[in-house]
Each structure stands twice: as structure tokens, then as C-alpha cells.
Design a protein around this motif. Structure first.
Motif, PDB file in Angstrom:
ATOM      1  N   PRO A   1       0.829  -1.215   0.000  1.00 37.09           N
ATOM      2  CA  PRO A   1       0.000   0.000   0.000  1.00 37.09           C
ATOM      3  C   PRO A   1       0.858   1.258   0.000  1.00 37.09           C
ATOM      4  N   ALA A   2       0.431   2.242  -0.781  1.00 36.06           N
ATOM      5  CA  ALA A   2       1.162   3.499  -0.878  1.00 36.06           C
ATOM      6  C   ALA A   2       0.868   4.364   0.338  1.00 36.06           C
ATOM      7  N   PRO A   3       1.765   5.270   0.697  1.00 38.35           N
ATOM      8  CA  PRO A   3       1.464   6.218   1.779  1.00 38.35           C
ATOM      9  C   PRO A   3       0.216   7.030   1.462  1.00 38.35           C
ATOM     10  N   GLU A   4      -0.495   7.445   2.497  1.00 33.48           N
ATOM     11  CA  GLU A   4      -1.736   8.180   2.298  1.00 33.48           C
ATOM     12  C   GLU A   4      -1.526   9.475   1.522  1.00 33.48           C
ATOM     13  N   ASP A   5      -0.367  10.061   1.614  1.00 31.85           N
ATOM     14  CA  ASP A   5      -0.118  11.337   0.946  1.00 31.85           C
ATOM     15  C   ASP A   5       0.099  11.188  -0.553  1.00 31.85           C
ATOM     16  N   VAL A   6       0.317   9.990  -1.040  1.00 36.13           N
ATOM     17  CA  VAL A   6       0.493   9.759  -2.478  1.00 36.13           C
ATOM     18  C   VAL A   6      -0.470   8.690  -2.984  1.00 36.13           C
ATOM     19  N   ASN A   7      -1.589   8.535  -2.303  1.00 34.05           N
ATOM     20  CA  ASN A   7      -2.578   7.544  -2.710  1.00 34.05           C
ATOM     21  C   ASN A   7      -3.446   8.142  -3.823  1.00 34.05           C
ATOM     22  N   VAL A   8      -2.856   8.242  -5.011  1.00 36.25           N
ATOM     23  CA  VAL A   8      -3.545   8.871  -6.138  1.00 36.25           C
ATOM     24  C   VAL A   8      -4.686   7.978  -6.603  1.00 36.25           C
ATOM     25  N   LEU A   9      -5.547   8.547  -7.448  1.00 36.57           N
ATOM     26  CA  LEU A   9      -6.763   7.845  -7.858  1.00 36.57           C
ATOM     27  C   LEU A   9      -6.501   6.533  -8.583  1.00 36.57           C
ATOM     28  N   PRO A  10      -5.578   6.443  -9.540  1.00 39.15           N
ATOM     29  CA  PRO A  10      -5.338   5.131 -10.172  1.00 39.15           C
ATOM     30  C   PRO A  10      -4.866   4.061  -9.200  1.00 39.15           C
ATOM     31  N   VAL A  11      -4.012   4.438  -8.242  1.00 42.25           N
ATOM     32  CA  VAL A  11      -3.539   3.462  -7.254  1.00 42.25           C
ATOM     33  C   VAL A  11      -4.673   3.035  -6.345  1.00 42.25           C
ATOM     34  N   LEU A  12      -5.525   3.985  -5.924  1.00 40.89           N
ATOM     35  CA  LEU A  12      -6.674   3.628  -5.086  1.00 40.89           C
ATOM     36  C   LEU A  12      -7.611   2.674  -5.816  1.00 40.89           C
ATOM     37  N   THR A  13      -7.848   2.925  -7.090  1.00 44.74           N
ATOM     38  CA  THR A  13      -8.715   2.041  -7.868  1.00 44.74           C
ATOM     39  C   THR A  13      -8.106   0.645  -7.982  1.00 44.74           C
ATOM     40  N   TYR A  14      -6.797   0.574  -8.179  1.00 40.96           N
ATOM     41  CA  TYR A  14      -6.127  -0.721  -8.266  1.00 40.96           C
ATOM     42  C   TYR A  14      -6.228  -1.490  -6.942  1.00 40.96           C
ATOM     43  N   ILE A  15      -5.976  -0.820  -5.847  1.00 43.47           N
ATOM     44  CA  ILE A  15      -6.032  -1.485  -4.538  1.00 43.47           C
ATOM     45  C   ILE A  15      -7.448  -1.974  -4.250  1.00 43.47           C
ATOM     46  N   THR A  16      -8.452  -1.151  -4.532  1.00 44.76           N
ATOM     47  CA  THR A  16      -9.839  -1.535  -4.285  1.00 44.76           C
ATOM     48  C   THR A  16     -10.238  -2.739  -5.112  1.00 44.76           C
ATOM     49  N   SER A  17      -9.709  -2.837  -6.325  1.00 43.26           N
ATOM     50  CA  SER A  17     -10.114  -3.913  -7.217  1.00 43.26           C
ATOM     51  C   SER A  17      -9.327  -5.199  -6.970  1.00 43.26           C
ATOM     52  N   PHE A  18      -8.005  -5.117  -6.873  1.00 42.74           N
ATOM     53  CA  PHE A  18      -7.187  -6.322  -6.884  1.00 42.74           C
ATOM     54  C   PHE A  18      -6.614  -6.700  -5.522  1.00 42.74           C
ATOM     55  N   GLN A  19      -6.893  -5.909  -4.508  1.00 38.94           N
ATOM     56  CA  GLN A  19      -6.519  -6.298  -3.152  1.00 38.94           C
ATOM     57  C   GLN A  19      -7.741  -6.464  -2.260  1.00 38.94           C
ATOM     58  N   SER A  20      -8.694  -5.540  -2.365  1.00 37.13           N
ATOM     59  CA  SER A  20      -9.944  -5.686  -1.610  1.00 37.13           C
ATOM     60  C   SER A  20     -10.983  -6.489  -2.378  1.00 37.13           C
ATOM     61  N   PHE A  21     -10.780  -6.688  -3.685  1.00 39.48           N
ATOM     62  CA  PHE A  21     -11.695  -7.450  -4.544  1.00 39.48           C
ATOM     63  C   PHE A  21     -13.104  -6.876  -4.546  1.00 39.48           C
ATOM     64  N   ARG A  22     -13.215  -5.559  -4.441  1.00 41.03           N
ATOM     65  CA  ARG A  22     -14.496  -4.868  -4.579  1.00 41.03           C
ATOM     66  C   ARG A  22     -14.580  -4.323  -5.999  1.00 41.03           C
ATOM     67  N   PHE A  23     -14.930  -5.193  -6.928  1.00 45.14           N
ATOM     68  CA  PHE A  23     -14.885  -4.814  -8.331  1.00 45.14           C
ATOM     69  C   PHE A  23     -15.957  -3.791  -8.689  1.00 45.14           C
ATOM     70  N   GLY A  24     -17.123  -3.890  -8.093  1.00 39.49           N
ATOM     71  CA  GLY A  24     -18.162  -2.904  -8.355  1.00 39.49           C
ATOM     72  C   GLY A  24     -17.771  -1.528  -7.849  1.00 39.49           C
ATOM     73  N   LEU A  25     -17.189  -1.483  -6.648  1.00 36.50           N
ATOM     74  CA  LEU A  25     -16.745  -0.211  -6.085  1.00 36.50           C
ATOM     75  C   LEU A  25     -15.609   0.385  -6.900  1.00 36.50           C
ATOM     76  N   SER A  26     -14.664  -0.437  -7.320  1.00 35.37           N
ATOM     77  CA  SER A  26     -13.552   0.073  -8.129  1.00 35.37           C
ATOM     78  C   SER A  26     -14.035   0.551  -9.500  1.00 35.37           C
ATOM     79  N   ALA A  27     -15.056  -0.107 -10.063  1.00 38.38           N
ATOM     80  CA  ALA A  27     -15.607   0.366 -11.337  1.00 38.38           C
ATOM     81  C   ALA A  27     -16.250   1.734 -11.174  1.00 38.38           C
TER      82      ALA A  27
END
Length: 329
Positions: free
Chosen positions: A271-297
Motif C-alpha cells: 500500500p502506498a502512503p496516504e499522501d500519495v494515494n492517487v486515484l489510479p492506485v486507489l482504484t487498483y487497490i480496491t479492485s485487486f486487493q480488496s476485490f471490490r470490483f463494483g466499487l472500483s468500477a
């Protein structure tokens, strides 16, 4: 003996009473109509590109929008078409319960600062290498090195340099400056901006250099005859020619920085530091680490809207600048 002037025979007329080949009622005669195949030829020439655009762009966007309306996760992924339909709940959760808004702010501010700082660097480099001098080709080649390096390589090199006790820390320590951590904490935000500036300023350099080639030599000569100083010449002669290239470079750089995933992903990891948690990285983490595909979409659709806003403003400005606004077809 007198000579007679030959009399011209009258032209043969059609049923309408006009001579053959002359316009009827003052209008030119109609040309033979084109066949349907000829009229549709431009459409068929554009059809391959249009089909490719539908397959590559429109269809994935439609699928992403459908997924954003479903409660799709690792449990319902196998039969995702039968996943529960929840409407706009993913969007509400993204706005109220996730760090989407913070990531949008980080992405927009980081992209804006990096683009604004990169612009004068690129303009200065282009002006410095515009005129011929010995070794200009070598200097121009060196200037392009940061731009031609892949983002993965740039992130890996700078991650090594910014490590505690790395090259950057050693250099600052030699100057009596204790910098602290660059890859974690609040300073990671400025480290990301600095690396992005280093890697993207040659893009401005290239576009501005291309714009400088369009300045007429006669304009330079007229300014020299009038005794214009370097700032007056730069402001009133050169900068008007750079309006288009600079505007295009700014919008492309801004959109590229907002969409940038590889550089922050490689530079800071997950996980990236909160200060550099840009939108593409957040979308990637939500989809492929939390497996919330609907939320990441839903986050991906939000990023698309975010990108469309500056793009629409730029296209509107270009339309106004060319004078097409207000014209009727």
C-alpha cells in the motif's frame, strides 16, 4: 458586287426553350448524380477506425458502467451477470466511506503543480537550444533522456536514490540538510512531484521547440530592426506563436499526470502512503486487493468524469479560438 455577311444558324433548343448547354433560368445545368456507393465511400473509409474505437473504447466503458451498478466481489465474480443490482450505492460508498475524494484532491493538486512547474523549464530549455551552436545535437539528445526512459525504470531508479542513506540523502547531508524520509510520510507527496517533473519536462521542451520553428524569420528581423529587447521580443513576438503548443502541452501533461499509475506504483509500492494515494492506485487497490470490483468500477467512472472536465474546457477554448463558436452549419 457586294459581299453578304454569313448568318449563324440558331442553336438547337430543348423543350424548355433554352439553347443546348446553356443554364436554365440562369442556373448551371445539374451534373449527373453520384451513385450510392460513391456517396457512402467516406463512411466506409472511416468504418474500420470506428469499429476499432467501439471495440476498444466504447464496449469496455459500457461494461465498466454496468459493473459499477452491481455488488460484484470475489464471491459473485464467477457469475457476474447475476450479481445483485444495487444501483448507485457503489458511487455513494465511494464518496462517503472510501478515500476517493482525498485521492481526487491528491491527483488534481499533484498534476497541476507538476504541470505548472514543468512548463517554464521546458520553455527555457527550448529557447536555449533554438539557435545553432556547437554541440546542439548532443545537448538536445541529453535533454530527451528523462522522457524516453520508461516510467518503470524512472520509478525504480528514483526509489533507490530516495532510500534512507541513498544518493539524495548523502548529497543533502553533505550540504548540512537533514531531509528525513522521502518514501513515507508527508514528504512523499513532494518526492512524487519532483520525480514527475524530472521525467516529464522534456515533453514541454519538444512541443515548445516545435512551436518555435513556426516563428517567421521575417518577424525576427523586423523586431531586430525596431531595436526590441530580448524580453519585448519574447513577449510580443515569440509567445503569441507558442499559445497553441503550450496549451496543448498543459492539457496533455495534466491528464497524463492524473492518469499516471506506473510511476507512483513503482516508486512507493502498495500500500502506498496516504499522501500519495492517487486515484489510479486507489482504484487498483480496491479492485485487486480488496476485490471490490463494483466499487472500483465506480471509482474508474469517477476518474473518467474527472478527466473529461479539463478536456472539455480545452476543446471549448480551441473552438472559440478558431471562430467556430456560433456558426451555423
Amino acid at each position: 458586287m457586294s459581299t453578304s455577311t454569313p448568318v449563324k444558324a440558331p442553336a438547337v433548343t430543348r423543350a424548355s426553350g433554352s439553347p443546348t448547354g446553356s443554364p436554365v433560368g440562369g442556373r448551371p445545368a445539374r451534373r449527373p448524380g453520384r451513385s450510392p456507393s460513391e456517396r457512402n465511400r467516406p463512411f466506409w473509409m472511416l468504418a474500420p477506425g470506428g469499429i476499432l474505437m467501439v471495440i476498444i473504447i466504447i464496449v469496455p466503458l459500457a461494461i465498466a458502467f454496468v459493473i459499477s451498478l452491481l455488488d460484484l466481489d470475489q464471491y459473485t465474480l464467477r457469475s457476474w451477470l447475476q450479481a445483485p443490482f444495487i444501483g448507485l450505492q457503489n458511487y455513494l460508498e465511494a464518496v462517503t466511506k472510501s478515500s476517493l475524494l482525498r485521492s481526487i484532491w491528491i491527483s488534481v493538486s499533484y498534476a497541476a503543480i507538476a504541470s505548472a512547474v514543468t512548463l517554464p523549464i521546458g520553455v527555457a530549455a527550448a529557447l536555449a537550444t533554438q539557435n545553432a551552436f556547437r554541440g546542439r545535437g548532443l545537448v538536445r539528445s541529453i535533454f530527451l533522456i528523462p522522457y524516453v526512459l520508461p516510467a518503470f525504470v524512472v520509478g525504480t531508479v528514483w526509489r533507490t536514490m530516495l532510500q534512507p542513506g541513498g544518493v539524495v540523502d548523502a548529497g543533502l547531508t553533505g550540504l548540512g540538510i537533514h531531509a528525513g524520509l522521502w518514501l513515507n510520510g508527508p514528504q512523499s507527496y513532494w518526492a512524487l512531484i519532483a520525480v514527475q517533473i524530472w521525467s516529464s519536462w522534456p515533453f514541454f521542451y519538444l512541443l515548445v521547440l516545435a512551436g518555435l520553428q513556426s516563428v517567421d524569420q521575417e518577424v525576427h528581423e523586423a523586431a531586430a530592426i525596431d531595436g526590441a529587447g530580448w524580453w519585448t521580443k519574447l513577449r510580443h513576438v515569440i509567445f503569441p506563436y507558442l499559445k497553441g503548443p503550450v496549451s496543448l502541452a498543459l492539457i496533455i501533461s495534466f491528464l497524463h499526470n492524473i492518469n499516471g499509475f506506473t510511476l507512483p506504483f513503482v516508486l512507493f509500492g502498495v500500500p502506498a502512503p496516504e499522501d500519495v494515494n492517487v486515484l489510479p492506485v486507489l482504484t487498483y487497490i480496491t479492485s485487486f486487493q480488496s476485490f471490490r470490483f463494483g466499487l472500483s468500477a465506480a471509482m474508474a467512472v469517477a476518474s473518467l468524469v474527472l478527466i473529461a472536465i479539463p478536456l472539455f474546457i480545452y476543446l471549448k477554448a480551441v473552438r472559440l479560438d478558431t471562430g467556430e463558436e456560433g456558426k451555423r452549419p
